[in-house]
Scaffold this motif. Structure first.
Motif, PDB file in Angstrom:
ATOM      1  N   UNK A  31      -3.664  -6.850   6.321  1.00 35.10           N
ATOM      2  CA  UNK A  31      -3.269  -5.902   7.355  1.00 35.10           C
ATOM      3  C   UNK A  31      -2.081  -5.044   6.925  1.00 35.10           C
ATOM      4  N   UNK A  32      -1.244  -5.576   6.036  1.00 33.37           N
ATOM      5  CA  UNK A  32      -0.080  -4.805   5.586  1.00 33.37           C
ATOM      6  C   UNK A  32      -0.511  -3.530   4.878  1.00 33.37           C
ATOM      7  N   UNK A  33      -1.570  -3.596   4.123  1.00 30.32           N
ATOM      8  CA  UNK A  33      -2.047  -2.408   3.404  1.00 30.32           C
ATOM      9  C   UNK A  33      -2.583  -1.352   4.366  1.00 30.32           C
ATOM     10  N   UNK A  34      -2.955  -1.772   5.569  1.00 31.02           N
ATOM     11  CA  UNK A  34      -3.462  -0.823   6.558  1.00 31.02           C
ATOM     12  C   UNK A  34      -2.339  -0.262   7.431  1.00 31.02           C
ATOM     13  N   UNK A  35      -1.359  -1.089   7.754  1.00 33.52           N
ATOM     14  CA  UNK A  35      -0.321  -0.694   8.700  1.00 33.52           C
ATOM     15  C   UNK A  35       0.957  -0.189   8.030  1.00 33.52           C
ATOM     16  N   UNK A  36       1.395  -0.870   6.981  1.00 33.74           N
ATOM     17  CA  UNK A  36       2.713  -0.607   6.422  1.00 33.74           C
ATOM     18  C   UNK A  36       2.898   0.786   5.824  1.00 33.74           C
ATOM     19  N   UNK A  37       1.912   1.370   5.105  1.00 31.92           N
ATOM     20  CA  UNK A  37       2.166   2.702   4.518  1.00 31.92           C
ATOM     21  C   UNK A  37       2.579   3.731   5.553  1.00 31.92           C
ATOM     22  N   UNK A  38       1.812   3.835   6.649  1.00 35.09           N
ATOM     23  CA  UNK A  38       2.158   4.801   7.682  1.00 35.09           C
ATOM     24  C   UNK A  38       3.466   4.467   8.369  1.00 35.09           C
ATOM     25  N   UNK A  39       3.687   3.174   8.646  1.00 32.94           N
ATOM     26  CA  UNK A  39       4.926   2.770   9.318  1.00 32.94           C
ATOM     27  C   UNK A  39       6.149   3.058   8.454  1.00 32.94           C
ATOM     28  N   UNK A  40       6.057   2.779   7.167  1.00 32.14           N
ATOM     29  CA  UNK A  40       7.181   3.027   6.271  1.00 32.14           C
ATOM     30  C   UNK A  40       7.473   4.524   6.145  1.00 32.14           C
ATOM     31  N   UNK A  53       0.805  -1.212   0.000  1.00 32.49           N
ATOM     32  CA  UNK A  53       0.000   0.000   0.000  1.00 32.49           C
ATOM     33  C   UNK A  53       0.837   1.260   0.000  1.00 32.49           C
ATOM     34  N   UNK A  54       1.939   1.261  -0.727  1.00 33.54           N
ATOM     35  CA  UNK A  54       2.887   2.364  -0.670  1.00 33.54           C
ATOM     36  C   UNK A  54       2.265   3.674  -1.115  1.00 33.54           C
ATOM     37  N   UNK A  55       2.511   4.714  -0.340  1.00 36.58           N
ATOM     38  CA  UNK A  55       2.068   6.067  -0.671  1.00 36.58           C
ATOM     39  C   UNK A  55       3.137   7.047  -0.205  1.00 36.58           C
ATOM     40  N   UNK A  56       3.091   8.248  -0.732  1.00 38.83           N
ATOM     41  CA  UNK A  56       3.955   9.313  -0.245  1.00 38.83           C
ATOM     42  C   UNK A  56       5.424   9.046  -0.448  1.00 38.83           C
ATOM     43  N   UNK A  57       6.221   9.280   0.624  1.00 35.69           N
ATOM     44  CA  UNK A  57       7.675   9.215   0.524  1.00 35.69           C
ATOM     45  C   UNK A  57       8.173   7.815   0.194  1.00 35.69           C
ATOM     46  N   UNK A  58       7.550   6.794   0.777  1.00 35.23           N
ATOM     47  CA  UNK A  58       7.998   5.423   0.499  1.00 35.23           C
ATOM     48  C   UNK A  58       7.765   5.047  -0.955  1.00 35.23           C
ATOM     49  N   UNK A  59       6.663   5.502  -1.532  1.00 38.15           N
ATOM     50  CA  UNK A  59       6.406   5.239  -2.946  1.00 38.15           C
ATOM     51  C   UNK A  59       7.397   5.993  -3.819  1.00 38.15           C
ATOM     52  N   UNK A  60       7.768   7.200  -3.401  1.00 40.28           N
ATOM     53  CA  UNK A  60       8.769   7.974  -4.151  1.00 40.28           C
ATOM     54  C   UNK A  60      10.123   7.258  -4.137  1.00 40.28           C
ATOM     55  N   UNK A  61      10.484   6.646  -2.996  1.00 39.25           N
ATOM     56  CA  UNK A  61      11.747   5.912  -2.914  1.00 39.25           C
ATOM     57  C   UNK A  61      11.747   4.732  -3.878  1.00 39.25           C
TER      58      UNK A  61
END
Length: 288
Positions: free
Chosen positions: A216-225, A76-84
């Protein structure tokens, strides 16, 4: 009667009354499953990161785009992690730099690839209490398993989207595909030493665990990353991904072991067949 004698009597009663539960607890306690899952996660991470650079350097644009979409779907990458991720897979970087880093990544991926496959094979062998298979029998299986795993990762985006139908179809489809992958993984890496059907409980449990973790990864991982990336930079992102991978690999290790115990239970084995029935094409085993 002392408490020690009472404990022994309770244990004897439990072994007679609940033999499957007793065997399961004994197997989980003696199998070092968390350690095996952690080792497997580390090997998978060491193989995945350089392979990502190799794909970015040498794979066609369509493959890179598909990999990026699949990784977005998985985490569920968004924002800075998706840019990386975009920067890693970006084809507009300097060709010489990309090819150099890609060549290094490819060499590192090949070196660590067999370690990853061996770690997964050892998880399967520990679950079924089997000795290591001969290297000449297993070597080609390690390569085939890695290539198949890469192919499954590339297909994660369309699978999770239900090939356009949405998550209502994608989630059950992911469970079915995962069951097939884990069933085939055990059979392949065990070198045909256990028939297909007794492997099914472990495959179903592993698929249920990984599907639940995928949701659950799509719910937790974007913010955590994104938080880890903002606070600690790329190192924080790496540690977060590695932590998630440890949870996944530990869940698979536990699922395979529980599945092996269930398959040996007399009631279930009547329907699935005995796990110790050798397959017709089973190769000879190494001595422990």
């Amino acid at each position: 009667m002392s408490w020690v004698d009472r404990a022994r009597r309770m244990r004897s009663w439990g072994e007679r009354r609940f033999p499957v539960l007793t065997e399961l607890l004994a197997r989980l306690a003696s199998g070092n499953l968390l350690e095996a899952g952690t080792r497997l996660a580390a090997q998978m991470f060491l193989a995945a990161v350089p392979l990502l650079f190799a794909v970015a350097a040498f794979a066609p644009v369509g493959v890179r785009d598909q990999l990026q979409q699949s990784l977005r779907a998985m985490f569920g990458l968004t924002g800075a992690s998706d840019d990386e991720l975009t920067r890693v897979l970006d084809g507009s970087a300097d060709d010489t730099l990309r090819e150099t880093s890609g060549a290094v990544g490819l060499v590192l991926a090949l070196v660590s690839a067999t370690s990853c496959s061996r770690a997964m094979a050892r998880v399967c062998e520990r679950a079924w209490r089997l000795p290591k298979a001969k290297t000449r029998v297993s070597a080609w299986r390690w390569v085939v398993w890695l290539l198949a795993l890469l192919f499954v990762v590339l297909l994660q985006a369309p699978i999770r989207d239900g090939f356009g139908a949405g998550a209502w179809l994608g989630t059950p489809l992911l469970f079915v595909v995962s069951t097939g992958v884990w069933l085939w993984t055990q059979h392949l890496l065990l070198a045909n030493r256990v028939p297909w059907m007794p492997l099914l409980p472990g495959a179903v449990l592993a698929a249920a665990a990984t599907t639940a973790l995928a949701v659950t990864a799509r719910l937790y991982m974007p913010g955590a990353l994104n938080r880890a990336l903002a606070q600690y930079g790329s190192l924080g992102m790496v540690l977060t991904l590695l932590s998630w991978l440890i949870v996944v690999c530990a869940a698979v290790s536990f699922a395979f072991t529980i599945g092996a115990v269930l398959a040996e239970e007399p009631t279930i084995s009547r329907y699935l067949g005995r796990p110790d029935e050798r397959a017709p094409d089973q190769p000879p085993e190494d001595t422990p």
